[in-house]
Design a protein around this motif. Structure first.
Motif, mmCIF file in Angstrom:
data_model
loop_
_atom_site.group_PDB
_atom_site.id
_atom_site.type_symbol
_atom_site.label_atom_id
_atom_site.label_comp_id
_atom_site.label_asym_id
_atom_site.label_seq_id
_atom_site.Cartn_x
_atom_site.Cartn_y
_atom_site.Cartn_z
ATOM 1 N N GLU A 1 0.825 -1.212 0.000
ATOM 2 C CA GLU A 1 0.000 0.000 0.000
ATOM 3 C C GLU A 1 0.856 1.258 0.000
ATOM 4 O O GLU A 1 2.086 1.182 -0.023
ATOM 5 N N ASP A 2 0.165 2.392 0.077
ATOM 6 C CA ASP A 2 0.895 3.647 0.249
ATOM 7 C C ASP A 2 0.425 4.331 1.535
ATOM 8 O O ASP A 2 -0.578 3.933 2.134
ATOM 9 N N ASP A 3 1.168 5.333 1.911
ATOM 10 C CA ASP A 3 0.902 6.025 3.181
ATOM 11 C C ASP A 3 -0.520 6.569 3.236
ATOM 12 O O ASP A 3 -1.191 6.471 4.262
ATOM 13 N N TRP A 4 -0.992 7.104 2.118
ATOM 14 C CA TRP A 4 -2.312 7.737 2.102
ATOM 15 C C TRP A 4 -3.420 6.753 2.492
ATOM 16 O O TRP A 4 -4.263 7.047 3.336
ATOM 17 N N HIS A 5 -3.418 5.569 1.885
ATOM 18 C CA HIS A 5 -4.522 4.636 2.139
ATOM 19 C C HIS A 5 -4.447 3.974 3.503
ATOM 20 O O HIS A 5 -5.471 3.618 4.082
ATOM 21 N N VAL A 6 -3.226 3.813 4.027
ATOM 22 C CA VAL A 6 -3.093 3.143 5.330
ATOM 23 C C VAL A 6 -3.169 4.146 6.481
ATOM 24 O O VAL A 6 -3.729 3.852 7.537
ATOM 25 N N PHE A 7 -2.613 5.350 6.271
ATOM 26 C CA PHE A 7 -2.544 6.315 7.365
ATOM 27 C C PHE A 7 -3.202 7.660 7.034
ATOM 28 O O PHE A 7 -4.112 8.102 7.746
ATOM 29 N N GLY A 8 -2.716 8.306 5.983
ATOM 30 C CA GLY A 8 -3.109 9.686 5.692
ATOM 31 C C GLY A 8 -4.611 9.906 5.652
ATOM 32 O O GLY A 8 -5.155 10.752 6.377
ATOM 33 N N SER A 9 -5.302 9.099 4.854
ATOM 34 C CA SER A 9 -6.744 9.286 4.702
ATOM 35 C C SER A 9 -7.491 8.912 5.979
ATOM 36 O O SER A 9 -8.646 9.288 6.165
ATOM 37 N N LEU A 10 -6.819 8.168 6.853
ATOM 38 C CA LEU A 10 -7.484 7.680 8.064
ATOM 39 C C LEU A 10 -7.184 8.553 9.282
ATOM 40 O O LEU A 10 -7.283 8.104 10.427
ATOM 41 N N ASN A 11 -6.790 9.802 9.006
ATOM 42 C CA ASN A 11 -6.663 10.786 10.068
ATOM 43 C C ASN A 11 -5.499 10.539 11.034
ATOM 44 O O ASN A 11 -5.541 10.964 12.180
ATOM 45 N N PHE A 12 -4.485 9.792 10.551
ATOM 46 C CA PHE A 12 -3.275 9.632 11.374
ATOM 47 C C PHE A 12 -2.470 10.909 11.236
ATOM 48 O O PHE A 12 -2.150 11.324 10.104
ATOM 49 N N PRO A 13 -2.125 11.586 12.335
ATOM 50 C CA PRO A 13 -1.281 12.776 12.203
ATOM 51 C C PRO A 13 0.099 12.381 11.641
ATOM 52 O O PRO A 13 0.522 11.237 11.796
ATOM 53 N N PRO A 14 0.789 13.345 10.996
ATOM 54 C CA PRO A 14 2.069 13.015 10.335
ATOM 55 C C PRO A 14 3.096 12.377 11.270
ATOM 56 O O PRO A 14 3.907 11.580 10.832
ATOM 57 N N ASP A 15 3.026 12.710 12.549
ATOM 58 C CA ASP A 15 4.046 12.160 13.457
ATOM 59 C C ASP A 15 3.525 10.979 14.277
ATOM 60 O O ASP A 15 4.052 10.635 15.322
#
Ligand code: PHE
Length: 341
Positions: A130-144
């Motif tokens: 996957e990519d960061d967006w689908h696993v984290f970014g779109s799911l409201n994970f803050p960058p840190d």
């Protein structure tokens, strides 16, 4: 005369026959009254007295050789014709092949999916890489967020830097939300990866089923009812559930769900560490930021999500104590599940 005997013998040595009738033709040719051997016998009369003994013996030998050969050919056809009638039954099933057994995780996954399908959910699947967006970014994970740390997530390669192994199948939910407007009602089964030291209680990969329902007026009560229905179908009609407040970046409010301990029936035992409850899943109302990120209007729609580990449910159902057994392919362990379903 000796030459003639030799020729007939050589001829007969090499004869073959295509069927019973051909064998009969051969018998007539050699052994009948008008056959070649009778002809030899007739010639025998003119053999000089001093040769009679030798030639007589040779003719007798030839006669028994030919009769034997003809009998052999005849028998060959009798056997095969018989067999075609009585022994070869083309309608019979082939020799049984020993069947393998279903893997316990597959059995449990199937059961989980069956239950949610019976409640109107459909199955959605997506990529493990996957990519960061689908696993984290779109799911409201803050960058840190620590999940983005190399210690929790397997990143693949450095360029592009955001290629990674999914850590949950929430990524499939994102992919569906990006492409579909509500109502959405899906369950997402699949393998996920986390950078953990392998032990009896943790592994670097495991399996999940996550669920998502988005529509107008979806409430926490809907979530609770669906999860109660699931727990009772999965673990028996007496099963109780309890929801404890928790935190996930992609749900608000969030909760963890426990079920009454299947082993002691809620009285408290070593398995539930004396509490009478065991945790089985995380859940909550989809955070409006997630809906927004995926192009769904949070003012119109709301939804719930939940996610569970198939290993955990399997441990509870079959009392498997060591997670490593699921991936060791020990046939003695796998065979135990033969009779289970
Ligand atoms: N994605 C969470 C996990 O992997 C599970 C979860 C899904 C929690 C949906 C809440 C809602 O642990």
């Amino acid at each position: 005369m000796l030459d003639k005997i030799k020729t007939i013998r050589e001829e007969v040595e090499n004869i073959t026959a295509a069927n019973k009738e051909a064998v009969e033709q051969l018998r007539i040719k050699y052994l009948s009254k008008k056959g070649e051997i009778s002809a030899l016998m007739a010639d025998f009369r003119s053999v000089p007295a001093d040769k009679k003994k030798e030639i007589g013996q040779k003719i007798n030998e030839l006669k028994s050789f030919v009769s034997e050969k003809i009998t052999q050919l005849k028998e060959a056809f009798e056997v095969s014709e018989d067999a075609s009638i009585t022994e070869i039954d083309l309608t019979r099933t082939a020799t049984p092949v020993a069947l393998g057994t279903r893997h316990p995780l597959s059995l449990v996954k199937k059961e989980i999916l069956r239950i949610f399908e019976s409640m109107g959910f459909t199955i959605a699947e997506g990529p493990e890489i996957e990519d960061d967006w689908h696993v984290f970014g779109s799911l409201n994970f803050p960058p840190d967020h620590p999940a983005r740390d190399m210690q929790d997530t397997f990143f693949i390669g450095r360029n592009p830097v955001d290629v990674l192994l999914r850590t949950h199948t929430s990524s499939v939910q994102t992919r569906v939300m990006e492409k579909t407007q509500p109502p959405i009602r899906i369950v997402c089964p699949g393998r996920v990866y986390r950078n953990e030291a392998i032990s009896a209680r943790a592994h670097c990969f495991f399996h999940q089923v996550e669920g998502l329902y988005i529509d107008k007026n979806v409430s926490f009560a809907d979530l609770k009812q669906v999860l109660l229905g699931f727990a009772r179908q999965m673990f028996g009609p007496e099963t109780k559930i309890r929801l404890r407040p928790s935190y996930f970046p992609f749900t608000e409010p969030s909760a963890e769900m426990d079920i009454s301990c299947d082993i002691c029936g809620g009285k408290g035992c070593a398995f539930c560490k004396g509490t009478g409850w065991v945790e089985i899943l995380g859940c909550g109302m989809v955070d409006p930021n997630v809906l927004k990120a995926c192009g769904i209007d949070p003012k119109v729609y709301s939804g719930y999500a939940f996610g569970m580990g198939i290993e955990r449910i399997t441990n509870l159902k079959y009392k498997v104590k060591d997670l490593r057994m699921f991936s060791e392919n020990d046939i003695r362990f796998l065979k135990e599940f033969e009779a289970a379903h």
